[in-house]
Design an enzyme around this catalytic site. Structure first.
Site, mmCIF file in Angstrom:
data_model
loop_
_atom_site.group_PDB
_atom_site.id
_atom_site.type_symbol
_atom_site.label_atom_id
_atom_site.label_comp_id
_atom_site.label_asym_id
_atom_site.label_seq_id
_atom_site.Cartn_x
_atom_site.Cartn_y
_atom_site.Cartn_z
ATOM 1 N N ASP A 154 0.850 -1.193 0.000
ATOM 2 C CA ASP A 154 0.000 0.000 0.000
ATOM 3 C C ASP A 154 0.889 1.247 0.000
ATOM 4 O O ASP A 154 1.879 1.323 0.727
ATOM 5 C CB ASP A 154 -0.924 -0.002 1.223
ATOM 6 C CG ASP A 154 -2.083 0.973 1.071
ATOM 7 O OD1 ASP A 154 -3.238 0.513 0.970
ATOM 8 O OD2 ASP A 154 -1.831 2.205 1.042
ATOM 9 N N ILE A 155 0.528 2.242 -0.810
ATOM 10 C CA ILE A 155 1.345 3.456 -0.940
ATOM 11 C C ILE A 155 1.270 4.321 0.320
ATOM 12 O O ILE A 155 2.143 5.173 0.545
ATOM 13 C CB ILE A 155 0.878 4.249 -2.195
ATOM 14 C CG1 ILE A 155 1.977 5.157 -2.696
ATOM 15 C CG2 ILE A 155 -0.407 5.011 -1.916
ATOM 16 C CD1 ILE A 155 1.724 5.717 -4.092
ATOM 17 N N ASN A 158 -12.917 -3.159 2.600
ATOM 18 C CA ASN A 158 -13.807 -2.005 2.710
ATOM 19 C C ASN A 158 -14.773 -2.026 1.529
ATOM 20 O O ASN A 158 -14.347 -2.209 0.383
ATOM 21 C CB ASN A 158 -12.997 -0.701 2.688
ATOM 22 C CG ASN A 158 -12.093 -0.573 3.908
ATOM 23 O OD1 ASN A 158 -12.449 -0.990 5.001
ATOM 24 N ND2 ASN A 158 -10.906 0.000 3.716
ATOM 25 N N GLY A 206 -15.779 2.904 3.660
ATOM 26 C CA GLY A 206 -14.488 3.556 3.471
ATOM 27 C C GLY A 206 -13.749 3.130 2.215
ATOM 28 O O GLY A 206 -12.550 3.370 2.090
ATOM 29 N N GLN A 207 -14.466 2.529 1.257
ATOM 30 C CA GLN A 207 -13.810 2.101 0.012
ATOM 31 C C GLN A 207 -13.519 3.314 -0.863
ATOM 32 O O GLN A 207 -14.417 4.124 -1.127
ATOM 33 C CB GLN A 207 -14.701 1.117 -0.747
ATOM 34 C CG GLN A 207 -14.039 0.572 -2.013
ATOM 35 C CD GLN A 207 -14.904 -0.449 -2.742
ATOM 36 O OE1 GLN A 207 -16.073 -0.648 -2.408
ATOM 37 N NE2 GLN A 207 -14.329 -1.084 -3.747
ATOM 38 N N HIS A 258 -10.486 -5.441 -3.189
ATOM 39 C CA HIS A 258 -9.147 -5.751 -2.680
ATOM 40 C C HIS A 258 -9.220 -6.087 -1.205
ATOM 41 O O HIS A 258 -10.080 -5.581 -0.478
ATOM 42 C CB HIS A 258 -8.180 -4.578 -2.906
ATOM 43 C CG HIS A 258 -8.685 -3.265 -2.433
ATOM 44 N ND1 HIS A 258 -9.619 -2.523 -3.127
ATOM 45 C CD2 HIS A 258 -8.425 -2.550 -1.308
ATOM 46 C CE1 HIS A 258 -9.891 -1.410 -2.464
ATOM 47 N NE2 HIS A 258 -9.187 -1.408 -1.346
ATOM 48 N N HIS A 303 -7.094 -5.862 2.265
ATOM 49 C CA HIS A 303 -5.954 -5.289 2.979
ATOM 50 C C HIS A 303 -5.412 -6.337 3.948
ATOM 51 O O HIS A 303 -6.193 -6.956 4.689
ATOM 52 C CB HIS A 303 -6.381 -4.083 3.833
ATOM 53 C CG HIS A 303 -6.905 -2.905 3.083
ATOM 54 N ND1 HIS A 303 -6.157 -1.765 2.879
ATOM 55 C CD2 HIS A 303 -8.102 -2.677 2.508
ATOM 56 C CE1 HIS A 303 -6.885 -0.872 2.220
ATOM 57 N NE2 HIS A 303 -8.068 -1.395 1.977
#
Ligand code: 5GP
Ligand code: ZN
Length: 112
Positions: A29-30, A85, A91-92, A98, A100
């Site tokens: 994750d960035i 999410n 909170g998507q 995907h 997490h």
């Protein structure tokens, strides 16, 4: 396709690859929320968990099993969390399903 994660899977946008197989692609994750924060993304574009169908059951299981395998590789024996999410209240922010994988610190409950 105008989808960030489809572009990352295709290599059109760079990412830090952690794993790939026939069904999914996983990368860092960035904006990590824990020392380990991996995104596990199906190659198939599914907008969210709400759009998954019975034909995606094997794929959904594979994403979770891959998270567990990556947790072992990242020495998360103390524990970790997998999160999907879904939708605005969930909170998507990226509309390609995907999982997490978060670990490497004690995670709070309930989440915000
Ligand atoms: P969501 O909020 O949809 O559950 O998760 C989207 C995640 O994608 C966020 O944790 C966000 O930091 C991550 N993200 C957004 N854009 C990029 C990107 O360009 N590269 C990477 N590696 N992660 C991204
Ligand atoms: Zn996509």
């Amino acid at each position: 396709m105008d989808c960030l994660f489809c572009k990352i899977i295709a290599g059109a946008i760079p990412s830090s690859k952690i794993h790939e197989d026939a069904l999914c692609y996983a990368f860092a994750d960035i904006h990590p929320q824990a020392p380990t924060h991996v995104l596990i993304v199906p190659r198939k574009h599914i907008a969210s968990l709400a759009e998954a169908t019975p034909e995606d059951l094997t794929l959904l299981g594979h994403l979770q099993a891959t998270a567990a395998a990556l947790a072992r590789q990242h020495n998360l024996a103390r524990g970790y969390r997998t999160v999907i999410n879904t939708g605005d209240d969930g909170g998507q922010t990226v509309h390609h399903l995907h999982v997490h994988l978060l670990g490497g610190r004690a995670l709070h409950w309930p989440p915000g």
